[in-house]
Motif scaffolding. Sequence first.
Motif, PDB file in Angstrom:
ATOM      1  N   GLU A 406     -79.208  61.956  27.999  1.00 48.23           N
ATOM      2  CA  GLU A 406     -80.157  60.813  28.093  1.00 48.23           C
ATOM      3  C   GLU A 406     -79.546  59.672  28.079  1.00 48.23           C
ATOM      4  O   GLU A 406     -79.894  58.463  28.847  1.00 48.23           O
ATOM      5  CB  GLU A 406     -81.207  60.913  27.252  1.00 48.23           C
ATOM      6  CG  GLU A 406     -82.212  62.205  27.117  1.00 48.23           C
ATOM      7  CD  GLU A 406     -82.921  62.447  28.234  1.00 48.23           C
ATOM      8  OE1 GLU A 406     -83.281  61.628  29.004  1.00 48.23           O
ATOM      9  OE2 GLU A 406     -82.979  63.635  28.590  1.00 48.23           O
ATOM     10  N   TYR A 407     -78.286  59.402  27.522  1.00 47.01           N
ATOM     11  CA  TYR A 407     -77.864  58.211  27.622  1.00 47.01           C
ATOM     12  C   TYR A 407     -76.192  58.442  27.541  1.00 47.01           C
ATOM     13  O   TYR A 407     -75.792  59.137  26.689  1.00 47.01           O
ATOM     14  CB  TYR A 407     -78.160  57.436  26.126  1.00 47.01           C
ATOM     15  CG  TYR A 407     -77.451  55.893  26.157  1.00 47.01           C
ATOM     16  CD1 TYR A 407     -78.030  54.929  26.614  1.00 47.01           C
ATOM     17  CD2 TYR A 407     -76.602  55.890  25.400  1.00 47.01           C
ATOM     18  CE1 TYR A 407     -77.283  53.708  26.515  1.00 47.01           C
ATOM     19  CE2 TYR A 407     -75.879  54.633  25.148  1.00 47.01           C
ATOM     20  CZ  TYR A 407     -76.356  53.531  25.655  1.00 47.01           C
ATOM     21  OH  TYR A 407     -75.945  52.337  25.433  1.00 47.01           O
ATOM     22  N   ARG A 430     -83.769  55.125  22.313  1.00 44.08           N
ATOM     23  CA  ARG A 430     -83.822  56.243  23.267  1.00 44.08           C
ATOM     24  C   ARG A 430     -84.272  57.536  22.708  1.00 44.08           C
ATOM     25  O   ARG A 430     -84.350  58.696  23.473  1.00 44.08           O
ATOM     26  CB  ARG A 430     -82.456  56.239  23.997  1.00 44.08           C
ATOM     27  CG  ARG A 430     -81.785  55.268  24.525  1.00 44.08           C
ATOM     28  CD  ARG A 430     -82.843  54.778  25.913  1.00 44.08           C
ATOM     29  NE  ARG A 430     -82.217  53.663  26.492  1.00 44.08           N
ATOM     30  CZ  ARG A 430     -81.315  53.679  27.566  1.00 44.08           C
ATOM     31  NH1 ARG A 430     -81.111  54.886  28.238  1.00 44.08           N
ATOM     32  NH2 ARG A 430     -80.940  52.619  28.190  1.00 44.08           N
TER      33      ARG A 430
END
Length: 926
Positions: A406-407, A430
């Motif tokens: 996701e990051y 996040r």
Amino acid sequence: MAVSGQPGNFDVEVLKHPRFVDMEKCIACGTCAEKCPKKVDDPFNQSLIARKAVYVEYAQAVPLKYAIDKETCIFFQKGKCRACEKFCPTGAITFDEKEQGLDLNVGAIILAPGFRAYDPSRYLTYGYAKYPNVVTSMEFERVLSATGPYHGHLERPSDHQPPRKIAWLQCIGSRDIHQCDHGYCSSVCCMVAIREAVIAKEHAGKDLECAIFYMDMRTHGKDFERYYDDAKEKHGVRFIRSRVPTIEPVKGSDDVVIPYVNEKGDVVEERFDMAVLSVGLEITPDVADLAKKLGVDLTEGRFSKTGSFNPVRTSREGIFVCGAFQGPKDIPQSVIEASSAAAEAGVLLSRSRNTLVKKKEVPQERTKRSKRPRIGVFVCHCGINIAGVVDVAAVRDYAATLPYVEYATDNLFTCSTDTQDAMAQVISERDLNRIVVAACTPKTHEPLFQETLVNAGLNKYLFEMTNIRNQDSWVHKEDPEEATEKAKDLVRMAVAKAALMMPLKEAEVDIHQRALVIGGGISGMVAARTFSGQGYKVSLVEKASSLGGQALHLFKTWKGEDIQQNLASLVKSVEADPGIDVNLNTELSNVEGFVGNFKSTLRAHGKEVVVDHGIAVIATGAGELKPEEYLYGEDPRVMTSLELDQRFRNADPGLKKVKTAVFIQCVGSREPERPYCSRVCCTHSVESALQLKELNPAMNVYILYRDIRTYGEREYVYRKARLEGILFIQYSRDQKPNVSAAEDGLRIELMDQNLGQTVALKADILTLATAIISYKDEKLAQFFKVPMNADGFFAEAHAKLGPSEFATDGVFLCGMAHYPKPIDESIAQAQASTSRAVTVLAKERIKVSGTVAYTDPSACSSCGICVEVCPYSAPAFVTQGPFAGKAEINPVLCKGCGLCVASCRSGALNLKGFEEGQIMAMINEI
């Protein structure tokens, strides 16, 4: 700084200088330094200066936060500018910050002001600051550093071209009473030069030629001699025994010429691209003034004055010292002394323990296990250690495309404080629930990142670290494209494993607040006394019939202190201490348990007693080699150093009649079968030689040596010996002295390396400085599951960061069981081991690792292989219940090595954190 009061109750007044930067707001982005127009003359960007009035402070070469140098800042000098304030994106600049006076009330004070590198400008003949390619060893460190001016590329300052030939000149600002009044040896410079030469060759390749000019090569630390031998034999570093008088420029070039006299007596001139001056350590005038204000006495070299039996106590009670201010030393000894000083302060403050404790607040762990993996990937540049080879941006972008990621981001130094703070913030923002870091080695940095996860509310075991430095950029530096592809592979494998990770729980164990010290020599007794002084009961075990160990055979310390008198006082204090249970004529016959809950069986006089204890300290010492050369054991006039000490202690009248005495150094040390220096022998022989001179000033005394290693302020003893007329003759390992016996004396012939001629001596007595050898106690090593090195000495957890402890939890070491060392260093390490052990004993309960093996009893075939192969005795058979006869794992004993898992034939064993499914997922991604 001003101090008043008494030990246990000092009032301290200190002045806190402003940094002009708000540490809470600073994100170490570097904008302030970039916009600062003020230039500072510092081409090597040394650790506290960064070529600007705004400078970055470092910790282990990692930039932390910025500060402003008031002395060079345009605003403070001229009242204008403030460019850094205008451009700072977080508003961290605070020009209105003032000096603050702080009043502290403390019970003990530890002085650790450090040192400064000697400024070689006073050596006019070396042309420092005149010739651009003559630099100091500290500046060369910056040349090699990823955060230095050349970003880790080996370049010379004048033209930024890679040098092909570099010279190192030793003892610049050390062992010199003419140019700098520093008669002491700085202890670290030889190893620094060797390390720099080896690293330089690693950076530049085998074509780089490195030469080190030296007087005596002092590689006296643990494994230092091996490193020295490797530098010569494997890396091709040249070692030239010569004191270089001058450095001359080459006309029309930035190269330099170094004239010297080689060991054959020939005058040689050699051309080099660069010259590195190995500068010594010195105490600053400010520190000397501070010592005067505090009433702390200094030595001739302006270091803090201490005694051999109280190595970190200053002359003022309640004030302790550690590090280079106690005397020139390297990192391991500085770390040992830091813990030693903490132990001394701990004894003084033991009654106040836990009265001012603040409990650390840890965020509650997020426990939503059903949520799909949300992985964050952090790729580190590590300066240029990784980014100089691997395309970090490409790896980052690739990581962002992987499943569940996701990051993804990259950082100059992922381990820096600001990046850790940013990581915790990103995890929260996040909603990340697993983290992958692609950086250096987890051996040193994994705990740091795990702590960041805990602070962000994640289970610390939802973390995976992949090593794209040691296992990629360092080994594939000649092929950046392939290295980048391999980095992608490693990251992809790490992400696949992370996606399958689950939170792990750490077992808690109660601590039995008692210590066991094995060995009743000086180290063991000091450790026991320090434990008792801090309020803990201790069992002291000694297999001999009396306390004292090897110290019973010694005469005086190099400082002239009577060893037997001090030893008797120590023994008396230990025997009279109600907190110490002394067990003589006793051996350890069995050990069971784990950190906090050991059960050791002591055997004495045919009886056995079980002792419960929370930690153990191994202080079993070492012995003296009995040589089989130089007529030892055949002629009574040939003796070892300890046997000569015995004659001193007995006031043998025959010694006064001796006309000629000879000492031979390195007998059994620095040989292929024992490639280590025994550390104490040179100083011991010099001190003994002076004692003989005191008994009979007309006596002729010779010391035959390979390198004189009177490190630190022991150099003063060496100088005194030369002034007293003691003669030193150098020999080589390939041409050892030859000893023969005659009725009128011993005949000793050797090739003098300086004269190039054979020298013959007739001696009345010959003393052999024999090696200190380990006991190679494999039985004890097995009891506590601790390692030994190739020489039989116990191997510490980390040479620099953990020199007084083992990797096995709850077991510590000190004294000559670790490595040969003198009394003062043995005592310091004994106190250090106690200090480290108290971090365990002071707790009522501790947690152990969650990365442990576990069994599926339904699949277990009861073959017992896991029980046999485990070095930690973690597996055992269940004795009762439905799974009786099946194997189970004690999670407290298990170290997560995986040996049982790999050996299990039925697949009943698995390892948490390294599950079969996780490993297969990684393999599938290759």
